[in-house]
Write a protein that holds these residues in place. Structure first.
Motif, PDB file in Angstrom:
ATOM      1  N   LYS A 496       1.149  -1.222   0.062  1.00  0.00           N
ATOM      2  CA  LYS A 496      -0.129  -0.123   0.208  1.00  0.00           C
ATOM      3  C   LYS A 496       0.786   1.172   0.029  1.00  0.00           C
ATOM      4  N   TYR A 497       0.821   2.043  -0.913  1.00  0.00           N
ATOM      5  CA  TYR A 497       1.805   3.195  -1.167  1.00  0.00           C
ATOM      6  C   TYR A 497       1.010   4.393  -1.184  1.00  0.00           C
ATOM      7  N   SER A 498       1.404   5.253  -0.378  1.00  0.00           N
ATOM      8  CA  SER A 498       0.853   6.710  -0.488  1.00  0.00           C
ATOM      9  C   SER A 498       1.293   7.147  -1.980  1.00  0.00           C
ATOM     10  N   SER A 499       0.565   8.280  -2.299  1.00  0.00           N
ATOM     11  CA  SER A 499       0.951   8.827  -3.762  1.00  0.00           C
ATOM     12  C   SER A 499       2.506   9.456  -3.511  1.00  0.00           C
ATOM     13  N   ASN A 500       2.694   9.806  -2.367  1.00  0.00           N
ATOM     14  CA  ASN A 500       4.103  10.568  -2.129  1.00  0.00           C
ATOM     15  C   ASN A 500       5.118   9.341  -2.071  1.00  0.00           C
ATOM     16  N   LEU A 501       4.942   8.414  -1.805  1.00  0.00           N
ATOM     17  CA  LEU A 501       5.858   7.256  -1.793  1.00  0.00           C
ATOM     18  C   LEU A 501       5.821   6.470  -3.124  1.00  0.00           C
ATOM     19  N   GLU A 502       4.629   6.488  -3.819  1.00  0.00           N
ATOM     20  CA  GLU A 502       4.806   6.030  -5.204  1.00  0.00           C
ATOM     21  C   GLU A 502       5.636   6.899  -5.960  1.00  0.00           C
ATOM     22  N   LYS A 503       5.699   8.246  -5.706  1.00  0.00           N
ATOM     23  CA  LYS A 503       6.600   9.082  -6.531  1.00  0.00           C
ATOM     24  C   LYS A 503       8.220   8.745  -6.230  1.00  0.00           C
ATOM     25  N   ALA A 504       8.250   8.509  -4.935  1.00  0.00           N
ATOM     26  CA  ALA A 504       9.831   8.488  -4.522  1.00  0.00           C
ATOM     27  C   ALA A 504      10.114   6.800  -4.869  1.00  0.00           C
ATOM     28  N   ASP A 505       9.441   6.242  -5.015  1.00  0.00           N
ATOM     29  CA  ASP A 505       9.682   4.685  -5.299  1.00  0.00           C
ATOM     30  C   ASP A 505       8.961   4.045  -6.217  1.00  0.00           C
ATOM     31  N   PRO A 506       9.016   4.623  -7.472  1.00  0.00           N
ATOM     32  CA  PRO A 506       8.040   3.881  -8.521  1.00  0.00           C
ATOM     33  C   PRO A 506       8.216   2.447  -8.800  1.00  0.00           C
ATOM     34  N   ASP A 507       9.550   1.856  -8.325  1.00  0.00           N
ATOM     35  CA  ASP A 507       9.619   0.677  -8.922  1.00  0.00           C
ATOM     36  C   ASP A 507       9.421  -0.413  -7.699  1.00  0.00           C
ATOM     37  N   HIS A 508       8.788   0.134  -6.630  1.00  0.00           N
ATOM     38  CA  HIS A 508       8.415  -0.610  -5.450  1.00  0.00           C
ATOM     39  C   HIS A 508       9.698  -1.333  -4.738  1.00  0.00           C
ATOM     40  N   ILE A 509      10.519  -0.576  -4.678  1.00  0.00           N
ATOM     41  CA  ILE A 509      11.896  -1.320  -4.136  1.00  0.00           C
ATOM     42  C   ILE A 509      11.579  -1.847  -2.680  1.00  0.00           C
ATOM     43  N   ILE A 510      10.953  -0.607  -1.978  1.00  0.00           N
ATOM     44  CA  ILE A 510      10.732  -0.619  -0.709  1.00  0.00           C
ATOM     45  C   ILE A 510       9.769  -1.966  -0.293  1.00  0.00           C
ATOM     46  N   ALA A 511       8.876  -2.050  -0.935  1.00  0.00           N
ATOM     47  CA  ALA A 511       8.090  -3.111  -0.934  1.00  0.00           C
ATOM     48  C   ALA A 511       8.695  -4.544  -1.024  1.00  0.00           C
ATOM     49  N   LEU A 512       9.566  -4.581  -2.097  1.00  0.00           N
ATOM     50  CA  LEU A 512      10.161  -5.757  -2.270  1.00  0.00           C
ATOM     51  C   LEU A 512      11.239  -6.278  -1.339  1.00  0.00           C
ATOM     52  N   VAL A 513      11.822  -4.959  -0.593  1.00  0.00           N
ATOM     53  CA  VAL A 513      12.745  -5.124   0.483  1.00  0.00           C
ATOM     54  C   VAL A 513      12.287  -5.516   1.632  1.00  0.00           C
ATOM     55  N   THR A 514      11.163  -5.016   2.100  1.00  0.00           N
ATOM     56  CA  THR A 514      10.536  -4.931   3.206  1.00  0.00           C
ATOM     57  C   THR A 514       9.780  -6.571   3.477  1.00  0.00           C
ATOM     58  N   GLU A 515       9.797  -7.273   2.255  1.00  0.00           N
ATOM     59  CA  GLU A 515       9.023  -8.782   2.432  1.00  0.00           C
ATOM     60  C   GLU A 515      10.154  -9.510   3.061  1.00  0.00           C
ATOM     61  N   ALA A 613      29.398  -9.282  -7.251  1.00  0.00           N
ATOM     62  CA  ALA A 613      28.597 -10.299  -7.997  1.00  0.00           C
ATOM     63  C   ALA A 613      29.419 -11.693  -8.262  1.00  0.00           C
ATOM     64  N   ALA A 614      30.474 -11.660  -7.922  1.00  0.00           N
ATOM     65  CA  ALA A 614      31.397 -13.076  -8.273  1.00  0.00           C
ATOM     66  C   ALA A 614      31.793 -13.479  -7.101  1.00  0.00           C
ATOM     67  N   GLY A 615      31.610 -15.043  -6.840  1.00  0.00           N
ATOM     68  CA  GLY A 615      32.541 -15.951  -6.015  1.00  0.00           C
ATOM     69  C   GLY A 615      32.249 -15.332  -4.446  1.00  0.00           C
ATOM     70  N   VAL A 616      31.528 -14.469  -4.232  1.00  0.00           N
ATOM     71  CA  VAL A 616      31.591 -13.812  -2.697  1.00  0.00           C
ATOM     72  C   VAL A 616      30.458 -14.787  -2.151  1.00  0.00           C
ATOM     73  N   ASN A 617      30.658 -15.143  -0.877  1.00  0.00           N
ATOM     74  CA  ASN A 617      29.826 -15.839  -0.170  1.00  0.00           C
ATOM     75  C   ASN A 617      28.982 -14.945   0.969  1.00  0.00           C
ATOM     76  N   LEU A 618      28.408 -13.891   0.362  1.00  0.00           N
ATOM     77  CA  LEU A 618      27.606 -13.274   1.371  1.00  0.00           C
ATOM     78  C   LEU A 618      26.169 -13.662   1.496  1.00  0.00           C
ATOM     79  N   PRO A 619      25.369 -13.720   2.696  1.00  0.00           N
ATOM     80  CA  PRO A 619      24.260 -14.217   2.778  1.00  0.00           C
ATOM     81  C   PRO A 619      23.135 -13.416   2.237  1.00  0.00           C
ATOM     82  N   ALA A 620      22.543 -13.814   1.156  1.00  0.00           N
ATOM     83  CA  ALA A 620      21.095 -12.963   0.739  1.00  0.00           C
ATOM     84  C   ALA A 620      19.886 -14.078   0.571  1.00  0.00           C
ATOM     85  N   ARG A 621      18.898 -13.744   1.100  1.00  0.00           N
ATOM     86  CA  ARG A 621      17.743 -14.630   0.804  1.00  0.00           C
ATOM     87  C   ARG A 621      17.036 -14.225  -0.360  1.00  0.00           C
TER      88      ARG A 621
END
Ligand SMILES: Nc1ncnc2c1ncn2[C@@H]1O[C@H](COP(=O)(O)OP(=O)(O)OP(=O)(O)O)[C@@H](O)[C@H]1O
Ligand SMILES: [Mg+2]
Length: 1024
Positions: A496-515, A613-621
């Motif tokens: 659920k994005y406010s119109s301000n947030l929609e402007k700031a984050d049109p690609d919904h990165i915050i939504a994807l991240v906070t999942e 991007a290469a060979g690093v063993n950093l954790p990422a779900r």
């Protein structure tokens, strides 16, 4: 010369601990008595010589004159201290004892040993460290220090544990006391010496005396008990290795307890890596006939498939069972460093050396070791230099195995060309060196197999399932390459994005991240550096501050310390929310801190460029790709696979997913991306002409690998380019291209041709000219060698020496000028600050002041001015400011450049300055530059106030430590060389005893020997 980047005088010793018995004895006696001996005025042998000699010829221990010289040193020293020390130790009453009596001392110690251990555990533990450290590279020293710190609380228990383990182990054959001394054989067989000449008799006598005194020192120093423990450990291990070796060498027998390795290896993988059992594919791969028969092998599995473990087992087999050195080539400095850390503990436990060849570390040619085998872990450039140095010194056969991780790098630019050159040289010069290559992203394996004469193994196994998605608007699609579109509908994004947030984050990165955050961690790959910072700032504005606040504050403090009190405002803002950015604009130390905080969960989100991007063993779900671009270029399939492969790493995550954010307009390109196969890997020898083909031809002749046209042609057929020659345009064949290349080098004055007519069969032989030699000795890119020559020649007519600006200009790396865009206002401001003499430099190099003034005021310019020269002068202003201010932060602000870039410029300039120095050393006419460039190289290498430079030359001393030492009165190398390590520990904050001893030993070496130019001379050209 970028290959030589970060090669500095200091790295020549590679931070290694000097192996100088006489000095060691001194240091130990200083430590015990607090007595400082007067400085020794001269030494017969340099540090390097004695090291080389000690290890040079393992079979002629007695005939080694350098060793005897050291023995004399020990004797003299011992005679001086003898009476006093013996009385103090109160153990040895009769100084005129025979070898037999000497043995008694050992026996007696054996009886009392463990008791003494328990009585005085602290001392013994320290001595254990010192005795073991003798032969270790700095990486392993570090491991020891850590172990030492960890165990300081439980020393007593751990030592008695070890003792119990060995005492109770009935299967262990305890060595006879004589075998505790490595030279026992010589002692017990006096007839070995008697048949030799007078001189040898004298040497034998002297050696005997040396043994006597060395053993006495050992006895006094109470190291024996613990050394025995180590010897016992070694006995168990060597017995196991011996069994394993026998098994592996006999083709019919069963393989040893753990793939031909001691069962201890299996325990170590469990202990250090938490690996209980091998995956089925890992087992199958290790059992392949090709590996059993030491044939070359390429294997390919998805990211996180566990490829490294297989390579590590093969490496251990080589080191422990076949007793040969091994080289592991990895793509980046940071990955090399991570691997060195990871394998050092194995080295300590299994008695081999781990030597780092990256950044400022590495020694060319590597030291010959008397007993232990070495695992060299190297970047592509350093791996190449190492192979060159082994070929030149005819030691290439000592290298039993070369492992190349991320083999697909063969197809990537100049680094790919360098990797190809390295492997081709190996294949051509050493038939016994096995080559193993691995990658997750290979396509045209056939070509690579042909090039490497290798077999191939592949599997689709990935321990943690990786789910691939793409997001278009608010819809998530699952990638399914089998469908026509390449993806199928999965779900709608729930937000659920406010119109301000929609402007700031049109690609919904915050939504994807906070999942996923903060419970799990997440990486966002962004196309540009600026974008990383923007994403990090934007996301944190909409999050709450969460747990682990103290650790986050610590991280901020740590970054401030790194930045001399300054911290990037973006990081300061984002870190409290568990978020940071990561790209090449940060300094190396900043990056390391951030990676560490992310690995330990203090940070849960990193916005990064492809650097991670290469060979690093950093954790990422979850891995999010902000856009299907790297800078302005559309993603390649292999880049995409490597980036998403960071999600769901085995042992770290139980699941993994990737989401690629796609704009409607890119939909078709992305469909193509997910459905198409991986890119082919093509030779870069021609694309990278000067760093590839031409540099290869020059070094083939320089190293005498191939000196006739026929030999060079035959070599070229064995390269990847040779394998792929059908892809060449129809205009020219490979042999024509080779001939053109050779002719070009002759034309440039780098090679000469001689025709010798023997038996009426004229043979054209190639030799290298003085300029050619200077070019390869200096590792100068062939694109610039003639230009460099001209500029230096011009400098001879009128070098402005009022300040170091003119010299800095000559040492500014050419290739950095390509991507430099000066800020004209800043340029003008810098010009205005120059003295009258300095302004002359502008005329000499060819940058008219009017040109800069017009640029700054935006006027049109008619004059034709060489932009490479203009840019180069601008970069030399940056370096000039750096040497004056010695602060990367303030200079990066002044020039509006990222500090990562400024740091990189400084490192490259330090390296290029030493390259130019070696170039000059080969050409008599440039004699005057030698002294100037030697000094300049030091200034650029250390970039500290001039008075700290001598202290910075000591291994392990960085700026902060140098300041501490200077302020405490240790202002010169001589001060430090004569310091008492015990006093240092008391005076200098946060300095361990072990570090203090190393520092003093290193200062002694630096103080007495090692003229830098000579030392550097040895290695530079190996980089070509
Ligand atoms: N047999 C095993 N059991 C449990 N964990 C394992 C096993 N083999 C490897 N691993 C772990 O799997 C993780 C990934 O392995 P590794 O780094 O070798 O992957 P990779 O195949 O090299 O991937 P990439 O191509 O991305 O570099 C590591 O953390 C490693 O410790
Ligand atoms: Mg890997």
């Amino acid at each position: 010369h970028s290959a030589a980047a970060r090669e500095t005088p200091r790295e020549l010793t590679g931070g290694k601990r000097p192996r100088r018995p006489a000095r060691e004895v001194e240091a130990q006696s200083e430590a015990r008595t607090g007595h400082q001996p007067p400085p020794r005025p001269s030494r017969r042998h340099s540090h390097n010589d004695s090291e080389e000699d000690m290890f040079g010829d393992p079979d002629s221990f007695c005939g080694n004159s350098s060793l005897l010289a050291q023995v004399d040193d020990i004797e003299q020293k011992y005679l001086q201290d003898e009476n006093k020390d013996i009385k103090a130790a109160g153990e040895i009453k009769n100084d005129n004892f025979s070898t037999k009596e000497n043995m008694v001392v050992f026996e007696a110690d054996k009886e009392e040993g463990f008791q003494m251990n328990e009585n005085d555990p602290v001392d013994n533990n320290q001595e254990l460290t010192v005795s073991i450290l003798d032969d270790l590279p700095s990486s392993q020293l570090l491991y020891f220090e850590e172990m030492n710190e960890l165990s300081s609380d439980s020393r007593l228990s751990s030592i008695s544990e070890i003792r119990n383990k060995f005492v109770s182990s009935s299967s262990v054959k305890i060595r006879s006391p004589s075998s505790f001394c490595p030279d026992a054989e010589h002692r017990n067989r006096p007839t070995d010496f008697s048949s030799d000449s007078k001189c040898d008799l004298f040497k034998a006598e002297s050696l005997k005396d040396h043994l006597k005194s060395a053993m006495t020192v050992n006895a006094k120093a109470q190291t024996l008990q613990v050394s025995k423990t180590k010897q016992l450990k070694e006995a168990v291990l060597s017995e196991e290795i011996c069994v394993a070796r026998k098994t592996i060498e006999s083709p019919s027998a069963d393989i040893g307890p753990f793939y031909g390795l001691p069962s201890k290896v299996k325990d170590l993988f469990r202990q250090f890596r938490g690996i209980e059992t091998l995956y089925e594919w890992q087992h199958d791969c290790l059992m392949l006939d090709s590996l059993q028969q030491r044939r070359n092998l390429i294997y390919s599995l998805p990211t996180s498939g566990g490829k490294t473990l297989v390579a590590e087992i093969i490496i251990l087999q080589e080191l422990l069972c076949r007793h040969k050195n091994a080289l592991m080539i990895l793509p980046y400095v940071a990955i090399v460093q991570e691997k060195v850390r990871g394998l050092s503990s194995f080295g300590v436990e299994l008695d081999f050396l781990v030597e780092e060849y990256a950044g400022s570390k590495g020694r060319f040619p590597p030291l010959k070791r008397r007993k232990k085998k070495s695992l060299y872990i190297a970047t592509i450039e350093k791996g190449h230099a190492l192979v060159n140095s082994l070929i030149e010194t005819e030691r290439i056969d000592d290298l039993g195995l070369v492992v190349v991780d991320e083999l697909h790098m063969l197809g990537e630019g100049s680094r790919g060309a360098t990797l190809e050159i390295t492997l081709a040289k190996l294949l051509y010069t050493s038939k016994n060196t096995q080559i193993i290559g691995m990658s997750a992203t290979l396509n045209n394996v056939g070509d690579l197999q042909k090039f490497l004469q290798a077999e191939y193994y592949t599997s689709n196994f990935r321990p943690v399932e990786l789910k691939e998605y793409i997001k278009i608007r608010d819809t998530i699609y699952a990638v399914d390459s089998k469908t026509e579109n390449g993806f199928t509908f999965s779900r709608l994004l729930n937000f659920k994005y406010s119109s301000n947030l929609e402007k700031a984050d049109p690609d919904h990165i915050i939504a994807l991240v906070t999942e996923v955050i903060p419970e799990y961690s997440c990486l966002i790959f962004c196309p540009t550096k600026k974008n990383c910072e923007n994403v990090a700032s934007m996301v944190c504005k909409y999050l709450k501050k969460l747990h682990r606040e103290k650790e986050k504050q610590d991280l901020i403090q740590n970054l401030k310390n790194i930045g001399n009190g300054s911290i990037c405002p973006v990081l300061k803002q984002t870190i409290p929310f568990g978020i940071a950015y990561h790209h090449s604009g940060l300094t190396n130390d900043e990056r390391k801190s951030i990676e560490e905080a992310y690995s330990t969960g203090v940070l849960c989100l990193l916005a990064c460029t492809a650097t991670l991007a290469a060979g690093v063993n950093l954790p990422a779900r979850r891995v999010i790709l902000r856009a299907p671009y790297v800078a302005n270029d559309f993603l390649k399939k292999s880049q995409y696979k490597q980036m998403i492969g960071r999600a769901g790493r085995a042992g770290i995550d139980s699941a993994g997913e990737s989401i690629l954010i796609v704009q409607e307009k890119d939909k078709h390109l992305v469909q193509n991306l997910v459905t198409s196969p991986l890119e082919n890997c093509y030779s870069n020898l021609l694309m990278e002409l000067t760093k590839g083909m031409q540099s290869l031809l020059l070094s083939l002749v320089g190293l005498k690998i191939a000196v006739t046209h026929e030999e060079v042609s035959s070599f070229m057929c064995s390269t990847l380019l040779g394998v792929q020659q059908q892809l060449l345009s129809n205009e020219k064949s490979l042999s024509e291209i080779t001939e053109d290349g050779l002719a070009n080098l002759v034309e440039k004055g780098l090679l000469k041709e001689r025709t010798s007519a023997k038996d009426h069969d004229p043979k054209r032989t190639l030799t290298i000219t003085l300029l050619g030699k200077a070019t390869y000795k200096g590792a100068i890119d062939l694109a610039y060698c003639n230009l460099l020559y001209r500029e230096l020649k011009k400098g001879l007519e009128g070098l402005v020496l009022e300040s170091n600006l003119h010299l800095l200009y000559l040492a500014t790396p050419y290739d950095m000028t390509l991507n430099c865009t000066p800020d004209w206002m800043i340029y003008l401001r810098q010009l205005n600050q120059l003295s009258a003499a300095e302004q002359k430099i502008m005329d000499i190099v060819g940058v008219p002041e009017s040109f800069i003034t017009k640029k700054a005021s935006g006027q049109a310019i008619r004059k034709n001015v060489d932009s490479a020269v203009v840019n180069r002068l601008y970069l030399s202003f940056v370096l000039y400011a750096l040497l004056k201010e010695t602060n990367i932060w303030s200079v990066s602000e002044k020039f509006n450049m990222s500090r990562g870039y400024v740091q990189n410029l400084l490192n490259s300039a330090a390296s290029f300055a030493s390259c130019v120095l070696h170039f000059c050393e080969e050409l008599e006419e440039f004699w005057v530059y030698k002294a100037l460039l030697t000094e300049l190289t030091k200034q650029l290498t250390y970039c500290v106030k001039t008075e700290l430079i001598p202290l910075m030359e000591v291994a392990g001393v960085l700026e902060a430590r140098a300041k501490q030492l200077y302020n405490a009165g240790y202002k010169t190398l001589a001060h430090l060389a004569n310091a008492n390590p015990e006093t240092l520990v008391g005076t200098i904050k946060h300095l361990s005893r072990c570090q203090a001893r190393q520092m003093v030993s290193s200062a002694k070496v630096k103080h007495s020997v090692l003229p830098i130019p000579q030392d550097l001379q040895k290695f530079q050209w190996y980089l070509l």
